[in-house]
Design an enzyme around this catalytic site. Structure first.
Site, PDB file in Angstrom:
ATOM      1  CE1 TYR A   1     -44.712 -59.729  69.257  1.00 26.26           C
ATOM      2  CE2 TYR A   1     -44.113 -60.823  71.302  1.00 26.26           C
ATOM      3  CZ  TYR A   1     -43.832 -60.514  69.988  1.00 26.26           C
ATOM      4  OH  TYR A   1     -42.677 -60.985  69.386  1.00 26.26           O
TER       5      TYR A   1
ATOM      6  CG  ASN B   1     -37.896 -60.718  60.860  1.00 28.79           C
ATOM      7  OD1 ASN B   1     -37.710 -61.272  61.948  1.00 28.79           O
ATOM      8  ND2 ASN B   1     -37.461 -59.484  60.605  1.00 28.79           N
TER       9      ASN B   1
ATOM     10  CG  ASP C   1     -46.627 -48.686  57.124  1.00 28.91           C
ATOM     11  OD1 ASP C   1     -46.657 -49.791  57.734  1.00 28.91           O
ATOM     12  OD2 ASP C   1     -47.141 -47.657  57.581  1.00 28.91           O
TER      13      ASP C   1
ATOM     14  CE  LYS D   1     -44.446 -62.142  66.629  1.00 30.52           C
ATOM     15  NZ  LYS D   1     -43.856 -62.134  65.273  1.00 30.52           N
TER      16      LYS D   1
HETATM   17  P1  NAP Z   1     -36.553 -55.126  65.467  1.00 31.26           P
HETATM   18  O1  NAP Z   1     -35.070 -54.997  65.444  1.00 31.26           O
HETATM   19  O2  NAP Z   1     -37.357 -54.051  66.102  1.00 31.26           O
HETATM   20  O3  NAP Z   1     -37.020 -55.351  63.954  1.00 31.26           O
HETATM   21  C1  NAP Z   1     -38.345 -55.209  63.528  1.00 31.26           C
HETATM   22  C2  NAP Z   1     -38.346 -55.045  62.023  1.00 31.26           C
HETATM   23  O4  NAP Z   1     -39.720 -54.948  61.586  1.00 31.26           O
HETATM   24  C3  NAP Z   1     -37.631 -53.788  61.570  1.00 31.26           C
HETATM   25  O5  NAP Z   1     -36.869 -54.069  60.410  1.00 31.26           O
HETATM   26  C4  NAP Z   1     -38.764 -52.833  61.233  1.00 31.26           C
HETATM   27  O6  NAP Z   1     -38.332 -51.949  60.207  1.00 31.26           O
HETATM   28  C5  NAP Z   1     -39.825 -53.827  60.725  1.00 31.26           C
HETATM   29  N1  NAP Z   1     -41.156 -53.250  60.801  1.00 31.26           N
HETATM   30  C6  NAP Z   1     -41.827 -52.849  61.914  1.00 31.26           C
HETATM   31  N2  NAP Z   1     -42.996 -52.302  61.575  1.00 31.26           N
HETATM   32  C7  NAP Z   1     -43.077 -52.358  60.223  1.00 31.26           C
HETATM   33  C8  NAP Z   1     -44.029 -51.917  59.267  1.00 31.26           C
HETATM   34  N3  NAP Z   1     -45.148 -51.274  59.640  1.00 31.26           N
HETATM   35  N4  NAP Z   1     -43.787 -52.149  57.954  1.00 31.26           N
HETATM   36  C9  NAP Z   1     -42.639 -52.754  57.552  1.00 31.26           C
HETATM   37  N5  NAP Z   1     -41.707 -53.182  58.405  1.00 31.26           N
HETATM   38  C10 NAP Z   1     -41.908 -52.975  59.720  1.00 31.26           C
HETATM   39  O7  NAP Z   1     -36.979 -56.469  66.202  1.00 31.26           O
HETATM   40  P2  NAP Z   1     -36.617 -58.010  65.947  1.00 31.26           P
HETATM   41  O8  NAP Z   1     -36.400 -58.606  67.274  1.00 31.26           O
HETATM   42  O9  NAP Z   1     -35.598 -58.166  64.907  1.00 31.26           O
HETATM   43  O10 NAP Z   1     -38.036 -58.536  65.441  1.00 31.26           O
HETATM   44  C11 NAP Z   1     -38.204 -59.361  64.304  1.00 31.26           C
HETATM   45  C12 NAP Z   1     -39.323 -60.357  64.576  1.00 31.26           C
HETATM   46  O11 NAP Z   1     -38.927 -61.233  65.615  1.00 31.26           O
HETATM   47  C13 NAP Z   1     -40.640 -59.744  65.011  1.00 31.26           C
HETATM   48  O12 NAP Z   1     -41.710 -60.383  64.334  1.00 31.26           O
HETATM   49  C14 NAP Z   1     -40.720 -60.065  66.506  1.00 31.26           C
HETATM   50  O13 NAP Z   1     -42.047 -60.168  66.960  1.00 31.26           O
HETATM   51  C15 NAP Z   1     -39.996 -61.402  66.523  1.00 31.26           C
HETATM   52  N6  NAP Z   1     -39.468 -61.801  67.828  1.00 31.26           N
HETATM   53  C16 NAP Z   1     -38.545 -61.033  68.463  1.00 31.26           C
HETATM   54  C17 NAP Z   1     -38.088 -61.413  69.715  1.00 31.26           C
HETATM   55  C18 NAP Z   1     -37.074 -60.597  70.488  1.00 31.26           C
HETATM   56  O14 NAP Z   1     -36.902 -60.862  71.699  1.00 31.26           O
HETATM   57  N7  NAP Z   1     -36.379 -59.669  69.845  1.00 31.26           N
HETATM   58  C19 NAP Z   1     -38.568 -62.596  70.317  1.00 31.26           C
HETATM   59  C20 NAP Z   1     -39.519 -63.341  69.650  1.00 31.26           C
HETATM   60  C21 NAP Z   1     -39.954 -62.949  68.396  1.00 31.26           C
HETATM   61  P3  NAP Z   1     -38.775 -50.415  60.015  1.00 31.26           P
HETATM   62  O15 NAP Z   1     -38.899 -49.799  61.366  1.00 31.26           O
HETATM   63  O16 NAP Z   1     -37.683 -49.875  59.172  1.00 31.26           O
HETATM   64  O17 NAP Z   1     -40.072 -50.487  59.279  1.00 31.26           O
END
Ligand code: NAP
Length: 267
Positions: free
Chosen positions: A154, A89, A63, A158
């Protein structure tokens, strides 16, 4: 003999963008250390990647919002001298207006989106600089440029990642360590479910697949690009923003206030 790529440590690798990074980096020959909280999902991603690419994959359930989780990942970065790439990430967002959002959730967001990449970058930069090679990839967002587009905390987290990456790039220049910041637009992952606004609510023409996003980001990385915005069609718009910053920078500190802030003397 093929170049030894070393090991990439990817946080948030249990789903979405991080799981695609795991697959694509393995396809390029990196061994992997996959970090997230959900062990079962990490194991699924690892099994898939091993079956497809035959690289070495370790999973590390941690975590990143907790001190012991962070310390565990830092220790691995310190001890494993095969690690050559860090992908910061893991993160989450919110679609709730700042004023109505739960402040503890906002604080947890700061911990995952800012404190965790900060701590892991410190750990990695130390060892990468000592070895004269390595890559740090920080996942920011387009809301770094428009923090008012979604939840403001948020956006602020970023924006920190973008600002921090700018400084890192400057400080690590000439060390052999590269820094890339990736600014995804809306990407079709569970991010949106966690944020309280499933991606199905967004116009489809806004939403990129995680696969396209990561493939484009890796093209940017391999070209040595600093800031990669896969959804921005006209790269000159980013160049213009950077040029505007560079133009203003020498004018931002001055012993005297600007004329427009001087009280006019009464006639
Ligand atoms: P996602 O599918 O929800 O993935 C988020 C990941 O972060 C999961 O693997 C989750 O794993 C992990 N995570 C969350 N809290 C955590 C914690 N406390 N400790 C360890 N791991 C943790 O979303 P995603 O879109 O792939 O997001 C990845 C990144 O891209 C993020 O930084 C997000 O801000 C960025 N982003 C996303 C978007 C979008 O539209 N999707 C746009 C811009 C930027 P567990 O739950 O297993 O811990």
């Amino acid at each position: 003999m093929a170049e030894d790529k070393g090991t990439a440590l990817v946080t948030g690798a249990s789903s979405g963008i991080g799981a695609v990074y795991a697959d694509r980096l393995a396809a390029r020959g990196f061994d992997l250390i996959l970090v997230a909280r959900n062990e079962a999902r990490l194991a699924e991603v690892a099994a898939r990647v091993v079956a497809r690419h035959g690289v070495k994959v370790r999973t590390l359930a941690a975590d990143l919002g907790a001190e012991d989780g962070l310390a565990k990942v830092e220790a691995v970065i310190d001890e494993d001298d095969t690690i050559s790439c860090l992908v910061n990430n893991a993160g989450f967002g919110s679609a709730a207006p700042m004023a109505s959002a739960d402040v503890r959730e906002m604080q947890a967001m700061v911990a995952i989106n800012i404190v965790a990449p900060l701590r892991l970058t410190y750990a990695a930069a130390r060892t990468f600089v000592a070895r004269g090679r390595g890559a740090i990839v920080n996942i920011s967002s387009i809301v770094a440029i428009g923090p008012e587009l979604l939840n403001g905390v948020y956006g602020g987290t970023k924006s920190f990642i973008l600002a921090f990456s700018h400084s890192l790039r400057k400080e690590l220049a000439g060390t052999g360590v590269s820094v890339q910041v990736v600014l995804p637009g809306a990407t079709g992952t569970e991010f949106w479910d966690t944020a309280g606004l499933p991606a199905s609510n967004l116009p489809t023409e806004w939403v990129m697949s995680a696969a396209d996003l990561v493939d484009a980001a890796l093209v940017g990385l391999e070209r040595g690009e600093f800031a990669t915005i896969p959804s921005l069609m006209d790269a000159s718009e980013w160049d213009a923003w950077e040029a505007a910053r560079a133009k203003m920078l020498p004018h931002l500190s001055n012993a005297t206030p600007a004329e427009r802030y001087r009280e006019k003397a009464e006639p």
